[in-house]
Design an enzyme around this catalytic site. Structure first.
Site, mmCIF file in Angstrom:
data_model
loop_
_atom_site.group_PDB
_atom_site.id
_atom_site.type_symbol
_atom_site.label_atom_id
_atom_site.label_comp_id
_atom_site.label_asym_id
_atom_site.label_seq_id
_atom_site.Cartn_x
_atom_site.Cartn_y
_atom_site.Cartn_z
ATOM 1 N N GLU A 43 -70.348 -14.633 -72.865
ATOM 2 C CA GLU A 43 -69.620 -16.232 -73.468
ATOM 3 C C GLU A 43 -69.116 -16.590 -73.119
ATOM 4 O O GLU A 43 -69.050 -18.120 -73.331
ATOM 5 C CB GLU A 43 -68.741 -15.186 -73.622
ATOM 6 N N GLU B 81 -75.311 -12.837 -59.053
ATOM 7 C CA GLU B 81 -75.805 -13.356 -58.415
ATOM 8 C C GLU B 81 -77.898 -13.587 -59.317
ATOM 9 O O GLU B 81 -78.560 -13.422 -58.588
ATOM 10 C CB GLU B 81 -76.496 -13.061 -56.850
ATOM 11 N N LEU C 6 -82.728 -16.729 -72.153
ATOM 12 C CA LEU C 6 -82.327 -18.095 -71.915
ATOM 13 C C LEU C 6 -82.744 -18.492 -70.340
ATOM 14 O O LEU C 6 -83.028 -19.163 -69.943
ATOM 15 C CB LEU C 6 -81.420 -18.883 -72.311
#
Length: 438
Positions: free
Chosen positions: A68, A314, A340
């Protein structure tokens, strides 16, 4: 449950929270001992500020966790450009680190106050936000009610409701309506989410698309990336990322099934919660696999079977080491994780069937050929084997995924348009203050 009972329930929630407030210190201390709270900033969870409020208009953003936080960064950057101050609250240590990395001193970061009246009231008394913008699915009754009582406009952006959450709220429809009537606007991720918010009483509701599509791909340290790529050399790789309990062992079993066909295969496993890494390394080693842990600086040798990506922040590095990624919380757990980032980084995406929380995104990727759903471990092994052995098919999936992401962009502009009536008065206020100060 009638409207009257819903309001009675919320009043009881308020009083119960106030009564429980003196006893929550033990809970917060326990979380701090587990590394889930910042020990030095625990008082922020009680609404005690660690910074002064700056003069002028101020917007309170809240983003629960890492995903978020990353999603609202471009939105916050756009608003900072108008000269408006931003206080960003998050709920986890890792999301606080992301906020520092992405936004630094341009915003004020605080840990979100507990959803108890004394904590929320203390927070609001100090910060006096002119507008509250909440990301995705953070619906905290006391916070919403307190903002409503103070007539602070509150907007849910990138809003989504999972199947489970929607079903739960429908059983408590009057409570949902009593809460959502305090929302000035809901900006939903998808048409399905929009209809769900409307069904629960939210008005008005607009649909923006997913803000995460308009973020930049996760970064990677170029020096570290180059060093690991040199260690890997020309070995074929695939990754299982954002994995949950059971999916790491499944990925290791897939590795064992495929290494006879792809003799130098390296499997990269990135658990969603790196604090499980020590136990995972022991479990994978007991399976006869040679494990290199990123967090301890282990070198990847020709004998290494598994690179265990047990570090925070990472993901961009790990995804740049492969062209095939299984996205977790989709096989042994439910809801899925966001595909995504792999798609942005030209990766062929695989996932289990339990991707309800990202249904719209997966459907678009599948329709365009950028992702494939696998039923079980054996089907995952078959898909990885096929993609490793078929460069054209693999690159077609990679290209389709990246193209789908580009088609989905535009959520940031649509969200800013929905926010304009609430932000414009603050822009004027900021400019008048600036003019008056000269």
């Amino acid at each position: 449950m009638s409207e009257r009972w819903a309001r009675a329930f919320l009043r009881a929630y308020r009083y119960a929270g106030a009564a429980a407030y003196p006893m929550v210190g033990t809970y917060v201390a326990w979380r701090a001992s587990k590394g889930k709270e910042d020990h030095n900033r625990r008082r922020e969870r009680y609404g005690v500020p660690s910074r002064e409020r700056p003069d002028g208009p101020l917007i309170w953003f809240h983003a629960a966790s890492v995903g978020e936080t990353i999603a609202v960064v471009p939105l916050i950057e756009s608003i900072l450009g108008y000269g408006i101050h931003v206080v960003l609250t998050t709920g986890t240590v890792t999301s606080a680190q992301v906020a520092e990395e992405r936004l630094g001193g341009r915003i004020i970061h605080q840990y979100v106050p507990l959803d108890l009246k004394p904590a929320v009231s203390r927070f609001l008394d100090h910060w006096h936000p002119d507008l509250a913008i909440i990301a995705e699915s953070e619906i905290w009754p006391m916070t919403i009610l307190e903002l409503g009582a103070r007539r602070v406009p509150q907007i849910l952006v990138n809003g989504r409701l999972s199947d489970r959450s929607f079903k739960s709220w429908k059983k408590r429809a009057y409570i949902a309506e009593a809460l959502f009537e305090n929302m000035a606007h809901v900006v939903a991720q998808s048409e399905v989410d929009g209809e769900r918010f409307r069904a629960l009483g939210a008005r008005p509701v607009t649909v923006s698309g997913n803000l995460k599509v308009d973020t930049s791909p996760p970064p990677a340290d170029e020096g570290a990336l180059y060093a690991i790529q040199r260690q890997i050399g020309r070995r074929p790789t695939w990754a299982a990322v954002s994995t949950h309990d059971g999916e790491e062992v499944m990925a290791a079993e897939v590795h064992a099934m495929l290494r006879s066909r792809h003799r130098s295969l390296l499997t990269i496993i990135v658990p969603r919660h790196p604090d499980r890494a020590a136990a995972l390394a022991t479990e994978l080693t007991a399976m006869g696999l040679n494990v290199a842990r990123r967090s301890t600086g282990d070198r990847i040798t020709p004998d290494t079977d598994i690179l265990l990506g047990d570090t925070i922040g990472e993901m961009g590095l790990y995804l740049r080491l492969t062209e095939i990624a299984f996205v977790g919380r989709s096989m042994t757990a439910h809801g899925g994780q966001n595909p995504l980032e792999p798609a942005m980084l030209d990766t062929a995406v695989l996932a289990g069937r339990n991707v309800q929380n990202f249904r719209d995104t997966y459907q678009r990727l599948i329709d365009r050929g950028g992702a494939k759903i696998v039923r079980d471990r054996d089907m995952l092994a078959g898909a990885v084997n096929f993609l490793l052995g078929n460069e054209i098919a693999r690159h077609d999936m990679m290209t389709a995924g990246a193209a789908t992401v580009e088609e989905m962009r535009g959520a940031l502009a649509r969200t800013l348009k929905a926010l304009e009536p609430y932000i414009h008065p603050l822009i004027v206020q900021s400019r008048l203050k600036g003019a008056g100060g000269r």
